[in-house]
Scaffold this motif. Structure first.
Motif, PDB file in Angstrom:
ATOM      1  N   SER A 229       0.829  -1.207   0.000  1.00  6.11           N
ATOM      2  CA  SER A 229       0.000   0.000   0.000  1.00  6.11           C
ATOM      3  C   SER A 229       0.860   1.253   0.000  1.00  6.11           C
ATOM      4  CB  SER A 229      -0.935  -0.008   1.214  1.00  6.11           C
ATOM      5  OG  SER A 229      -1.830  -1.097   1.152  1.00  6.11           O
ATOM      6  N   GLN A 230       1.997   1.217   0.699  1.00  7.56           N
ATOM      7  CA  GLN A 230       2.888   2.376   0.663  1.00  7.56           C
ATOM      8  C   GLN A 230       3.381   2.631  -0.758  1.00  7.56           C
ATOM      9  OE1 GLN A 230       4.333   4.788   3.436  1.00  7.56           O
ATOM     10  NE2 GLN A 230       3.877   5.480   1.377  1.00  7.56           N
ATOM     11  N   ALA A 231       3.655   1.569  -1.497  1.00  8.18           N
ATOM     12  CA  ALA A 231       4.051   1.720  -2.897  1.00  8.18           C
ATOM     13  C   ALA A 231       2.919   2.350  -3.716  1.00  8.18           C
ATOM     14  CB  ALA A 231       4.445   0.365  -3.486  1.00  8.18           C
ATOM     15  N   LEU A 232       1.686   1.910  -3.462  1.00  8.56           N
ATOM     16  CA  LEU A 232       0.535   2.446  -4.204  1.00  8.56           C
ATOM     17  C   LEU A 232       0.301   3.916  -3.870  1.00  8.56           C
ATOM     18  CD1 LEU A 232      -1.893   1.973  -6.077  1.00  8.56           C
ATOM     19  CD2 LEU A 232      -3.191   1.234  -4.062  1.00  8.56           C
ATOM     20  N   TYR A 233       0.348   4.275  -2.600  1.00  8.21           N
ATOM     21  CA  TYR A 233       0.138   5.667  -2.199  1.00  8.21           C
ATOM     22  C   TYR A 233       1.241   6.565  -2.763  1.00  8.21           C
ATOM     23  CZ  TYR A 233      -3.678   4.705   1.128  1.00  8.21           C
ATOM     24  OH  TYR A 233      -4.881   4.362   1.700  1.00  8.21           O
ATOM     25  N   ALA A 234       2.479   6.069  -2.776  1.00  7.71           N
ATOM     26  CA  ALA A 234       3.570   6.862  -3.344  1.00  7.71           C
ATOM     27  C   ALA A 234       3.366   7.056  -4.845  1.00  7.71           C
ATOM     28  CB  ALA A 234       4.912   6.180  -3.065  1.00  7.71           C
ATOM     29  N   ALA A 235       2.915   6.006  -5.533  1.00  8.23           N
ATOM     30  CA  ALA A 235       2.637   6.123  -6.965  1.00  8.23           C
ATOM     31  C   ALA A 235       1.537   7.148  -7.220  1.00  8.23           C
ATOM     32  CB  ALA A 235       2.239   4.760  -7.529  1.00  8.23           C
TER      33      ALA A 235
ATOM     34  N   ARG B  18       1.731  16.096  -6.349  1.00  7.22           N
ATOM     35  CA  ARG B  18       1.731  17.019  -5.206  1.00  7.22           C
ATOM     36  C   ARG B  18       1.547  16.177  -3.952  1.00  7.22           C
ATOM     37  NH1 ARG B  18      -3.303  16.578  -3.409  1.00  7.22           N
ATOM     38  NH2 ARG B  18      -5.075  16.479  -4.859  1.00  7.22           N
ATOM     39  N   PRO B  19       1.746  16.745  -2.763  1.00 11.88           N
ATOM     40  CA  PRO B  19       1.432  16.001  -1.545  1.00 11.88           C
ATOM     41  C   PRO B  19      -0.053  15.653  -1.488  1.00 11.88           C
ATOM     42  CG  PRO B  19       2.806  17.894  -1.041  1.00 11.88           C
ATOM     43  CD  PRO B  19       2.385  18.048  -2.471  1.00 11.88           C
TER      44      PRO B  19
ATOM     45  N   ALA C 289       6.450  12.300   2.453  1.00  6.63           N
ATOM     46  CA  ALA C 289       7.863  12.452   2.811  1.00  6.63           C
ATOM     47  C   ALA C 289       8.763  12.107   1.615  1.00  6.63           C
ATOM     48  CB  ALA C 289       8.204  11.573   4.013  1.00  6.63           C
ATOM     49  N   LEU C 290       8.424  11.050   0.897  1.00  6.06           N
ATOM     50  CA  LEU C 290       9.184  10.696  -0.302  1.00  6.06           C
ATOM     51  C   LEU C 290       9.080  11.808  -1.352  1.00  6.06           C
ATOM     52  CD1 LEU C 290       8.276   6.914  -0.643  1.00  6.06           C
ATOM     53  CD2 LEU C 290      10.481   7.862   0.051  1.00  6.06           C
ATOM     54  N   TRP C 291       7.889  12.390  -1.480  1.00  3.22           N
ATOM     55  CA  TRP C 291       7.699  13.480  -2.442  1.00  3.22           C
ATOM     56  C   TRP C 291       8.562  14.688  -2.091  1.00  3.22           C
ATOM     57  CZ3 TRP C 291       5.757  14.533  -7.104  1.00  3.22           C
ATOM     58  CH2 TRP C 291       5.498  15.865  -7.456  1.00  3.22           C
ATOM     59  N   ARG C 292       8.662  14.994  -0.787  1.00  5.43           N
ATOM     60  CA  ARG C 292       9.450  16.154  -0.373  1.00  5.43           C
ATOM     61  C   ARG C 292      10.911  15.992  -0.803  1.00  5.43           C
ATOM     62  NH1 ARG C 292       6.191  15.710   4.319  1.00  5.43           N
ATOM     63  NH2 ARG C 292       7.840  14.648   5.504  1.00  5.43           N
ATOM     64  N   ARG C 293      11.432  14.766  -0.731  1.00  5.61           N
ATOM     65  CA  ARG C 293      12.834  14.576  -1.107  1.00  5.61           C
ATOM     66  C   ARG C 293      13.005  14.323  -2.608  1.00  5.61           C
ATOM     67  NH1 ARG C 293      17.650  10.758   1.364  1.00  5.61           N
ATOM     68  NH2 ARG C 293      17.443  12.218   3.100  1.00  5.61           N
TER      69      ARG C 293
ATOM     70  N   GLY D 189       6.517  12.096   9.015  1.00  4.35           N
ATOM     71  CA  GLY D 189       7.420  11.234   8.274  1.00  4.35           C
ATOM     72  C   GLY D 189       8.792  11.854   8.074  1.00  4.35           C
ATOM     73  N   THR D 190       9.828  11.082   8.362  1.00  2.00           N
ATOM     74  CA  THR D 190      11.201  11.540   8.159  1.00  2.00           C
ATOM     75  C   THR D 190      11.969  10.479   7.381  1.00  2.00           C
ATOM     76  OG1 THR D 190      11.958  10.588  10.261  1.00  2.00           O
ATOM     77  CG2 THR D 190      11.219  12.886  10.285  1.00  2.00           C
ATOM     78  N   ILE D 191      13.023  10.908   6.695  1.00  2.47           N
ATOM     79  CA  ILE D 191      13.865  10.007   5.915  1.00  2.47           C
ATOM     80  C   ILE D 191      15.285  10.076   6.457  1.00  2.47           C
ATOM     81  CG2 ILE D 191      14.897   9.592   3.653  1.00  2.47           C
ATOM     82  CD1 ILE D 191      12.314  10.533   2.381  1.00  2.47           C
ATOM     83  N   SER D 192      15.865   8.899   6.725  1.00  2.00           N
ATOM     84  CA  SER D 192      17.248   8.821   7.196  1.00  2.00           C
ATOM     85  C   SER D 192      18.078   8.066   6.167  1.00  2.00           C
ATOM     86  CB  SER D 192      17.316   8.089   8.541  1.00  2.00           C
ATOM     87  OG  SER D 192      16.528   8.729   9.516  1.00  2.00           O
ATOM     88  N   ASN D 193      19.310   8.534   5.950  1.00  2.00           N
ATOM     89  CA  ASN D 193      20.248   7.837   5.074  1.00  2.00           C
ATOM     90  C   ASN D 193      20.892   6.691   5.843  1.00  2.00           C
ATOM     91  OD1 ASN D 193      19.690   9.858   3.221  1.00  2.00           O
ATOM     92  ND2 ASN D 193      21.509  11.052   3.746  1.00  2.00           N
TER      93      ASN D 193
END
Length: 443
Positions: free
Chosen positions: A107-113, A121-122, A167-171, A261-265
């Motif tokens: 579902s995360q893949a679908l929402y990101a798509a 847009r967000p 969060a993925l969109w922001r980056r 949501g945050t993204i860490s390397n």
């Protein structure tokens, strides 16, 4: 088309809802709420809103947190009365364990798509509807049933998936077009390349220790088959890094999100490994089959080495990282030997060799273990210690032999080498080893 009266609209809505389990509630003098439960709530919402549009009836799909994370249909009639339709899941459920993991990751893949390739847009909860997901489905390649992603995702995971997509969109929103993968042929190709290399190098006990990525973002036009020519982990990790850096192939590890949501390397070659682990001494005693390597300054900051198999099982010898408040992962014998060889130290005997020697219980093997104990400083009577060892169980001899070889190896190694070995063991257990793949963590 002539506009329908309020009464005719209500009759039409009731006709749609007739086969559906529902509860009609009076929410105020001029406010009625219908709570409907359906395994196809997205389809039901689409049917109702399509009819309202055809009837020329004004409505909004709004988020009312007290009701659901799935949009609620609000209808305002000409007499200023209000009808609210709340859509709840019914039956099927999301399961638990592996089933929920598969559903939430897909579902995360679908929402990101949806965010990247449809909305651009967000997104918000108001964007959660069947039409949008149908449009996004061609760029979300997963091994989950589409209807399950649309209808069965629990409300807390709906919110998490929205936050994750944003969060993925922001980056990466300005970095190109992506498809999103979970369990796809492209993912199988990536994992198959790792598995083939790992079979010969034996660095990792399982895939997640190399990369815990749950989904992959793949840029338009990129083919993961390009990494299939790599023959070493070093080469594979360089290729993964180059592709991640170029925004072509991005592994994403997922955790449930409760905020924005945050993204860490993770494992980026440009990042310095953050660990204070080092070799701070080793302990064991004659009676116990286990041994400990101290990695931190706290009393419980140590690695326990022993057989984690059953009472009669001569398998499962590994190290478990202990922390101040919780265990922090394990490293099995194969990866441990990879670490030792990487730093120029002799590997430990194979598990099956130790098991065979333990079962044979020869005086020579008992003397070997006893000599290791004398060398380590926990015994001084070689013959008496060997006789004691022969009286112990097979599991004791299996585990103790490997423990004593490892502890003596670390004790006799130069301090810098021993420090690096312990650091790599610690980092391996938390999927941060220097030979793990780079990825991003979404949480």
């Amino acid at each position: 088309m002539q506009k329908m009266t309020d009464g005719e609209v209500l009759i039409a809505i009731n006709n749609v809802l007739q086969p559906v389990k529902k509860q009609v509630l009076k929410a105020g003098p001029k406010s009625t709420k219908i709570r409907v439960s359906s395994p196809q709530r997205a389809e039901l919402q689409q049917t109702i809103t399509s009819q309202l549009t055809a009837f020329g009836v004004k409505y909004t799909n709004d988020i009312i947190k007290s009701e659901s994370s799935f949009p609620v249909t609000n209808i305002r009639f000409r007499d200023n009365s209000n009808l609210r339709i709340v859509y709840k899941k019914l039956g099927g459920g999301s399961g638990a364990g592996a089933a929920l993991t598969k559903l939430s990751e897909s579902s995360q893949a679908l929402y990101a798509a949806l965010v990247f390739n449809v909305l651009k847009r967000p997104m918000s909860n108001k964007d959660v509807n069947l039409d949008n997901f149908v449009k996004a489905s061609s760029t979300a390649i997963t091994d989950e049933n589409f209807n399950s992603m649309v209808n069965n995702l629990p409300d807390d995971w709906v919110n998490s998936s929205i936050a994750g997509a944003n969060a993925l969109w922001r980056r990466y929103g300005t970095k190109g077009k992506f498809t999103f993968h979970r369990g796809s042929p492209q993912v199988a190709q990536i994992e198959g390349t790792f598995t083939a290399i790992n079979k010969s190098e034996g660095a990792f006990g399982n895939l997640n220790k190399w990369s815990p990525a749950d989904i992959y973002m793949i840029s338009s036009g990129y083919n993961p088959a390009t990494i299939a020519n790599e023959k070493t982990l070093k080469g594979l990790n360089v290729a993964m890094w180059e592709n991640l850096k170029a925004n072509k192939l991005i592994g994403v590890s997922l955790k449930k999100i409760t905020g924005s949501g945050t993204i860490s390397n993770m494992n980026f070659p440009t990042d310095r490994k953050q660990t204070t682990a080092e070799f701070r001494g080793a302990t064991t005693n004659m009676d116990a089959m286990d041994g400990y390597v101290k990695w931190g300054v706290g009393n419980n900051e140590r690695i326990q080495f022993r057989s984690f198999g059953g009472e009669t099982s001569l398998t499962g010898w590994q190290g478990e990282i202990k922390g101040a408040s919780a265990n922090q992962g394990k490293i099995s014998l194969g990866p441990m030997n990879f670490v030792l060889r990487t730093h120029g130290l002799a590997p430990l005997p194979e598990s099956k060799v130790s098991a065979r020697l333990a079962t044979e219980n020869s005086p020579q093997h008992a003397a070997t273990i006893a000599n290791l104990m004398v060398q380590f400083g926990i015994a001084d009577d070689l013959q008496g210690t060997a006789e004691m060892i022969q009286q112990k169980s097979n599991k004791y001899r299996y585990s103790k032999y490997l423990v004593m070889v490892l502890l003596n190896t670390l004790n006799s190694a130069p301090k810098q080498i021993a420090d690096e070995v312990v650091q790599d063991m610690y980092l391996y257990a938390s999927s941060q080893a220097s030979y793990s793949a780079p990825y991003i963590k979404l949480q």
